[in-house]
Scaffold this active site. Structure first.
Site, PDB file in Angstrom:
ATOM      1  N   GLY A  13      14.597   8.887 -25.118  1.00  0.00           N
ATOM      2  CA  GLY A  13      15.007   7.928 -26.137  1.00  0.00           C
ATOM      3  C   GLY A  13      14.508   6.532 -25.824  1.00  0.00           C
ATOM      4  N   ARG A  16      13.340   2.501 -28.428  1.00  0.00           N
ATOM      5  CA  ARG A  16      14.077   1.311 -28.865  1.00  0.00           C
ATOM      6  C   ARG A  16      15.320   1.123 -27.993  1.00  0.00           C
ATOM      7  NH1 ARG A  16      15.969   3.794 -34.645  1.00  0.00           N
ATOM      8  NH2 ARG A  16      13.704   3.932 -34.824  1.00  0.00           N
ATOM      9  N   ILE A  18      18.293   0.488 -25.483  1.00  0.00           N
ATOM     10  CA  ILE A  18      18.472   0.548 -24.033  1.00  0.00           C
ATOM     11  C   ILE A  18      17.288   1.230 -23.358  1.00  0.00           C
ATOM     12  CG2 ILE A  18      19.875   1.594 -22.214  1.00  0.00           C
ATOM     13  CD1 ILE A  18      22.317   1.123 -24.078  1.00  0.00           C
ATOM     14  N   ASN A  96      18.821   8.891 -21.568  1.00  0.00           N
ATOM     15  CA  ASN A  96      19.343   7.852 -22.447  1.00  0.00           C
ATOM     16  C   ASN A  96      19.487   8.275 -23.902  1.00  0.00           C
ATOM     17  OD1 ASN A  96      19.673   4.929 -23.475  1.00  0.00           O
ATOM     18  ND2 ASN A  96      17.757   5.578 -24.431  1.00  0.00           N
ATOM     19  N   SER A 150      28.931   5.825 -21.467  1.00  0.00           N
ATOM     20  CA  SER A 150      29.465   4.751 -22.311  1.00  0.00           C
ATOM     21  C   SER A 150      30.863   4.420 -21.839  1.00  0.00           C
ATOM     22  CB  SER A 150      29.505   5.201 -23.774  1.00  0.00           C
ATOM     23  OG  SER A 150      30.215   4.279 -24.577  1.00  0.00           O
ATOM     24  N   GLN A 160      35.040   7.758 -33.531  1.00  0.00           N
ATOM     25  CA  GLN A 160      34.164   8.280 -32.482  1.00  0.00           C
ATOM     26  C   GLN A 160      34.737   9.536 -31.826  1.00  0.00           C
ATOM     27  OE1 GLN A 160      33.886   4.629 -30.060  1.00  0.00           O
ATOM     28  NE2 GLN A 160      31.749   4.496 -30.681  1.00  0.00           N
ATOM     29  N   TYR A 163      32.049  11.564 -30.637  1.00  0.00           N
ATOM     30  CA  TYR A 163      31.106  10.870 -29.745  1.00  0.00           C
ATOM     31  C   TYR A 163      31.678  10.700 -28.335  1.00  0.00           C
ATOM     32  CZ  TYR A 163      28.445   6.788 -27.973  1.00  0.00           C
ATOM     33  OH  TYR A 163      27.697   5.920 -27.224  1.00  0.00           O
ATOM     34  N   LYS A 167      30.170  11.513 -24.242  1.00  0.00           N
ATOM     35  CA  LYS A 167      29.918  10.519 -23.204  1.00  0.00           C
ATOM     36  C   LYS A 167      30.759  10.786 -21.955  1.00  0.00           C
ATOM     37  CE  LYS A 167      26.672   8.243 -25.177  1.00  0.00           C
ATOM     38  NZ  LYS A 167      25.318   8.159 -24.576  1.00  0.00           N
ATOM     39  N   THR A 195      29.963  -2.599 -25.552  1.00  0.00           N
ATOM     40  CA  THR A 195      29.370  -2.792 -26.870  1.00  0.00           C
ATOM     41  C   THR A 195      28.028  -3.501 -26.722  1.00  0.00           C
ATOM     42  OG1 THR A 195      31.571  -2.971 -27.841  1.00  0.00           O
ATOM     43  CG2 THR A 195      29.729  -3.716 -29.179  1.00  0.00           C
ATOM     44  N   ILE A 196      26.964  -2.740 -26.886  1.00  0.00           N
ATOM     45  CA  ILE A 196      25.605  -3.255 -26.785  1.00  0.00           C
ATOM     46  C   ILE A 196      25.014  -3.287 -28.194  1.00  0.00           C
ATOM     47  CG2 ILE A 196      23.370  -2.999 -25.662  1.00  0.00           C
ATOM     48  CD1 ILE A 196      25.685  -3.324 -23.689  1.00  0.00           C
ATOM     49  N   ASN A 201      24.602   1.009 -33.389  1.00  0.00           N
ATOM     50  CA  ASN A 201      25.833   0.454 -33.953  1.00  0.00           C
ATOM     51  C   ASN A 201      25.572  -0.726 -34.888  1.00  0.00           C
ATOM     52  OD1 ASN A 201      25.170  -1.605 -32.180  1.00  0.00           O
ATOM     53  ND2 ASN A 201      26.727  -1.067 -30.679  1.00  0.00           N
TER      54      ASN A 201
END
Length: 260
Positions: A13, A16, A18, A96, A150, A160, A163, A167, A195-196, A201
């Site tokens: 990944g 783009r 991270i 990632n 995460s 989430q 999700y 994680k 929160t990145i 997101n």
């Protein structure tokens, strides 16, 4: 400093967010081989080719790009095959690749759960297993595996529910891999971003009130940027962390500890 001098770094990944930041920082710190995985559609292909040019601008750095759906086990095999063909070894894996399609729990289609699990957790397992086998077989033996989990591995989220378990699974995967792979001089650690601000997101944070609320919850008074993860990842990949395995590193601007 050249913390990753002459190392070969594989990043899933990578086109783009991270993953991209980790690729650039790895090249900045002397990595000579970059194996850059991307999804494979027209958009990510353009992104990864621009990334390839960016990292190869660093002295001595070369990159290969490998497309594919990380949820497909055959993609992991292709990534390792391409990396070894180009560089003869893999020293670092940054697992990632991930998705987070925000969804209300009670009405969530089962397909959303399936796809999120397949990409985030199954994909992490496949690439970790494939790279670990390569690290075991190469000379000198060993390497560093970093799973991008995460803060959601530790806490919950209303939208989430599909999700956060993936994680938490990545965190657990790294802990168990540390136990299973230590005898081969392979370290396994997890980074837990808060929160990145990334594409994953972007839509959720487009709500100005919600964004401001997230900013206020951090101790440092800002959201994270992809580059904020890249430094900790390079540290865990480097020999500075040669006695660190099975660890989890929160990179969240103090979000987790801020109860007030």
């Amino acid at each position: 400093m050249s913390l990753l001098k002459n190392k070969v770094v594989c990043i899933t990944g990578s086109s783009r967010g991270i993953g991209r930041a980790c690729a650039v920082e790895s090249a900045r710190h002397g990595a000579t081989g970059l194996i850059l995985h991307y999804y494979g559609d027209e958009v990510t292909e353009k992104e990864v080719l621009s990334l390839k040019a960016e990292v190869e601008a660093f002295p001595g750095a070369k990159a290969v790009v490998v497309p594919g759906d990380i949820a497909d086990a055959s993609t992991a095999a292709k990534i390792v095959e391409a990396g070894v063909a180009a560089f003869q070894r893999i020293d670092v894996l940054v697992s990632n690749a991930g998705i987070c399609p925000f969804s209300e729990f009670l009405t969530m289609p089962h397909a959303t759960w399936e796809r999120t699990r397949q990409v985030n957790l199954d994909g992490s397992f496949y690439i970790t297993q494939a790279v670990a086998n390569q690290m075991k077989s190469q000379t000198p033996q060993g390497g560093s595996i970093i799973g991008v989990a995460s803060i959601s591995a530790l806490v919950g989220g209303e939208f989430q529910v599909h999700y956060t378990p993936t994680k938490a699974g990545i965190l657990s995967l790294m802990q168990s891999c540390a136990v299973a792979l230590g005898k081969y001089n392979i370290r396994a650690n997890a980074v837990l971003p808060g929160t990145i601000a990334t594409d994953i997101n972007k839509e959720d944070l487009s709500d100005a009130a919600k964004r401001e609320g997230m900013v206020k919850r951090t101790c440092l008074g800002r959201l994270g940027e992809p580059e904020d993860l890249a430094g900790p990842v390079v540290f865990l990949a480097s020999d500075l962390a040669k006695y660190v395995t099975g660890a989890s590193l929160l990179v969240d601007g103090g979000l987790f500890v801020n109860l007030q």
